[in-house]
Design an enzyme around this catalytic site. Structure first.
Site, PDB file in Angstrom:
ATOM      1  N   TRP A 112      20.295  23.976  47.406  1.00 49.11           N
ATOM      2  CA  TRP A 112      19.308  22.991  46.949  1.00 49.11           C
ATOM      3  C   TRP A 112      19.710  21.567  47.330  1.00 49.11           C
ATOM      4  CZ3 TRP A 112      20.726  27.210  43.891  1.00 49.11           C
ATOM      5  CH2 TRP A 112      19.710  28.139  43.647  1.00 49.11           C
ATOM      6  N   HIS A 113      20.277  21.413  48.531  1.00 45.00           N
ATOM      7  CA  HIS A 113      20.732  20.104  49.003  1.00 45.00           C
ATOM      8  C   HIS A 113      19.958  19.695  50.257  1.00 45.00           C
ATOM      9  CE1 HIS A 113      24.893  20.912  46.942  1.00 45.00           C
ATOM     10  NE2 HIS A 113      23.913  20.690  46.080  1.00 45.00           N
ATOM     11  N   PHE A 114      18.655  19.705  50.186  1.00 46.61           N
ATOM     12  CA  PHE A 114      17.820  19.391  51.350  1.00 46.61           C
ATOM     13  C   PHE A 114      17.852  17.887  51.635  1.00 46.61           C
ATOM     14  CE2 PHE A 114      16.025  23.153  49.296  1.00 46.61           C
ATOM     15  CZ  PHE A 114      16.122  24.054  50.340  1.00 46.61           C
TER      16      PHE A 114
END
Length: 537
Positions: A472-474
Site C-alpha cells: 500500500w505504498h503507491f
C-alpha cells in the site's frame, strides 16, 4: 448549486487533512475540503485492531485491484486504500518511517530544488509530536501527530529482534528515523493511549471549528473546472446519478487524492496523454504524457512458520483470550487491540557489498490465511514480511473510462525488472535464516510458506508469485520534475506543468521511492505544499 472558496482541496487523506489545517490556520483564506468517502465515525477506525474490520470494507476503502501479470501468477492483487476522513491513515498499519536523508537528496538532485533532506527535516519535525526520549536534532516534540513506541511486548518479537541484531550485526532498539536505518526493534507508530491517531484526528479535527473551513464528505470529484488553462473549481457528485455540483476556487485547486486517484482525476479533466484520452472519449484540455506513469509500490512477500511453546496472536485475538485483551485495552494497559499489524522491524542489506540497507522486514507474532493481514490462521504462527526498499520496476495507473465512478486500471508491474527478482530471492533466503535464528529456533515447529524444500531461485520466486502483494505504498504517478523532463507532471512548487491554479500534493509527486512506509513522507510533502501555497499567495 455552486459555492466559492479561495482553495479547494480534493481528498481528505494524510496530505489533504494537513493542508486543510495549515491553509485555514490564519483565518484569512477560505478552504473547502472534498472527500469522496463518509465521515470517520465508525469506532473500528479508531481502535487500532479495527483495521481487520474496516481495511477491507468498501464503505471506507476504494476496492481496487491490480491488473494481473506473470509475476503475480495471473492474480489480481487487492489494493484497498482509504476512502474516509483520514484516508489511508484511517485504515492502514500505523507505522511511522521517514526513510533516510539520501532519499530526499536524490529528489533534489533530479531537478527539484528545495526538496533535499536538509530542507524537509524541519517539516518532518513540525508534523510530529514524538513521545518519550528523542533526539531534538532529528525529531519534533510539538506537532499535532503523536508518535509513540510500542508498549506491548511478546517473546517472539523479542527473540526476533535479538536474532536479527546478532545475525545482521546491527543495533537493537535504535531510532531508525534519525538518519540511519540499519537495526532491529519495535516499530514507532501513530497510536496514542490505545487509540489510532489518523490524519483526520491529528490535523483536521482541531481545525473543524474554524468558520473559514468547510468539509464535504460523500463528495466524489468528477472533474476539474478550467477556464482556458487555469483551474477554477471542481465538479462533484454525492454518488452515481446524483446531481452534479460545482465548487469554485478563486485561488487554487489542490489535488490530494493519492497516487491512484489524482492522476485519474487529471485524465477525467482532459489532462494527460492525448492518445489515451482520445480512446476514453475525453476532450483534450492539456497534453501531459507523464500523468499516471511511473507507478511504484513495495511488493511485500510474507514467510510463515508454525509456532510451538508460546501463545501467538492467533489465539489471543480469539474467544475468551480476546475478552481479556479487550479488558486490558479498556483499562489503558498494553493489548493486542492497540498494536500494529507489523510489530517489529529490521532494516537489512540483501547481500554483502550492497551500499546501504535495501530491505525492510516486518515481523508479527501471528500468521494470516493466504498471507492476507487480518485473516488469522487456525494454527499458531508467526510471520515475517519483506520488501525491497527501492524497486526498479515501474508501472502505470490510468482512467478506464470517462465515468468518474469506474475504478482505474492499476498496473504496478511487480518484479518486472530482473534486479528486483534477484533482491527478493536474496530477501526470502535471509527471511528464512532470521526465522530459524538461534533465538527463534526453540519456537519453530515447521515452515508453512514457503515450504522447507523451497530453496532454489525458481521455487522462491514461485512463492512470491503466488503469495506476494501490495504494501500500500503507491507513488510516482504525478512525478515532480523540471519542465524539460518529458515524464514530469508537476514542478518543484508542485504546480502542474503548463496549467495555472492547480497543484498536486500527495505521494503521486514523489520522484523516487523513499526507503520505507510512505505515510510520513506524504505528510512532509503536504507541509511543503502549505509553505509554497502561502508564499505564492
Amino acid at each position: 448549486m455552486q459555492e466559492s472558496y479561495d482553495y479547494v482541496i480534493v481528498g481528505a487523506g494524510a496530505a489533504g487533512c494537513l493542508l486543510a489545517n495549515r491553509l485555514s490556520a490564519d483565518g484569512r483564506h477560505s478552504v473547502c475540503l472534498l472527500e469522496a468517502g463518509p465521515p470517520d465515525r465508525n469506532p473500528f477506525i479508531h481502535i487500532p485492531a479495527g483495521f481487520i474490520k474496516v481495511g477491507y470494507d468498501p464503505r471506507y476503502t476504494w476496492p481496487f485491484k491490480t491488473a494481473p501479470t506473470h509475476w503475480t501468477a495471473g492474480r489480481e492483487v487487492t489494493v484497498q486504500v482509504g476512502r474516509t476522513l483520514g484516508g489511508s491513515s484511517a485504515i492502514n498499519g500505523f507505522n511511522y518511517t521517514r526513510g533516510v536523508p539520501a532519499d530526499y537528496d536524490a529528489w533534489a538532485a533530479a531537478g527539484n530544488p528545495g526538496w533535499d533532506h536538509a530542507a524537509l527535516l524541519p517539516l518532518f519535525k513540525r508534523t510530529e509530536r514524538r513521545i518519550g526520549n528523542f533526539d531534538p536534532r532529528w525529531r519534533g516534540g510539538d506537532g499535532p501527530l503523536p508518535i509513540t513506541d510500542c508498549d506491548w511486548r511478546h517473546p517472539l518479537c523479542d527473540a526476533f529482534i535479538d536474532g536479527a541484531a546478532a545475525l545482521l550485526n546491527v543495533p537493537r532498539q535504535h531510532d531508525y528515523n534519525c538518519g540511519q536505518q540499519g537495526g532491529a526493534g519495535y516499530y514507532q507508530r501513530w497510536i496514542h493511549k490505545g487509540w489510532r491517531v489518523s490524519a483526520a484526528k491529528a490535523f483536521l479535527r482541531p481545525a473543524r471549528g474554524r468558520p473559514n473551513l468547510t468539509v464535504r464528505t460523500d463528495a466524489h470529484a468528477q472533474s476539474i473546472v478550467f477556464e482556458n488553462k487555469r483551474a477554477v473549481g471542481v465538479r462533484w457528485r454525492a454518488g452515481p446519478g446524483a446531481p452534479e455540483q460545482t465548487v469554485r476556487a478563486t485561488r487554487e485547486v489542490l489535488l490530494c487524492a493519492g497516487a491512484l486517484n489524482s492522476p485519474k482525476l487529471l485524465e477525467l479533466s482532459g489532462v494527460g496523454a492525448p492518445a489515451l484520452l482520445q480512446t476514453l472519449g475525453i476532450p483534450l484540455r492539456h497534453a501531459l504524457p507523464g500523468v499516471g506513469e511511473a507507478l511504484q509500490d513495495h511488493f511485500m512477500v510474507r514467510s510463515t512458520v508454525r509456532v510451538q511453546g508460546v501463545d501467538t496472536i492467533n489465539r489471543t485475538a480469539r474467544g475468551l483470550p480476546l475478552l481479556g485483551q479487550i479488558a486490558r485495552w479498556a483499562l489503558g494497559r498494553p493489548s493486542v487491540l492497540a498494536i500494529s499489524p507489523s510489530v517489529a522491524y529490521a532494516f537489512a542489506r540483501s547481500r554483502p557489498g550492497v551500499a546501504s540497507e535495501d530491505l525492510q522486514f516486518h515481523f508479527s507474532p501471528g500468521s494470516y490465511a493466504s498471507g492476507i493481514a487480518g485473516r488469522l490462521d487456525s494454527f499458531p504462527g508467526m510471520t515475517l514480511g519483506v520488501y525491497q526498499l527501492r524497486p526498479h520496476s515501474r508501472g502505470f495507473v490510468h482512467a478506464r473510462s470517462n465515468d468518474a465512478f469506474a475504478p482505474p486500471e492499476i498496473q504496478p508491474n511487480y518484479l518486472d525488472d530482473p534486479r528486483d527478482r534477484q533482491v527478493l530471492v536474496d530477501a526470502l533466503r535471509l527471511a528464512r535464516r532470521l526465522l530459524h535464528s538461534p533465538q527463534l529456533a526453540p519456537y519453530v515447529q515447521a515452515d508453512e510458506a514457503p515450504a522447507a524444500d523451497a530453496t532454489s531461485d525458481e521455487t522462491l520466486l514461485e512463492h512470491a508469485r503466488q503469495r506476494g502483494g501490495t504494501a500500500w505504498h503507491f507513488m510516482g504517478t504525478c512525478r515532480m520534475g523540471p519542465a524539460g523532463d518529458p515524464g514530469a507532471v508537476v514542478d518543484a512548487r508542485l504546480r502542474v506543468h503548463g496549467l495555472a491554479g492547480l497543484r498536486v500534493a500527495d505521494a503521486s509527486v514523489m520522484p523516487s521511492m523513499p526507503s520505507g512506509n510512505t505515510g510520513a513522507p506524504t505528510m512532509a510533502i503536504a507541509e511543503k505544499a502549505a509553505e509554497l501555497v502561502r508564499a505564492d499567495a
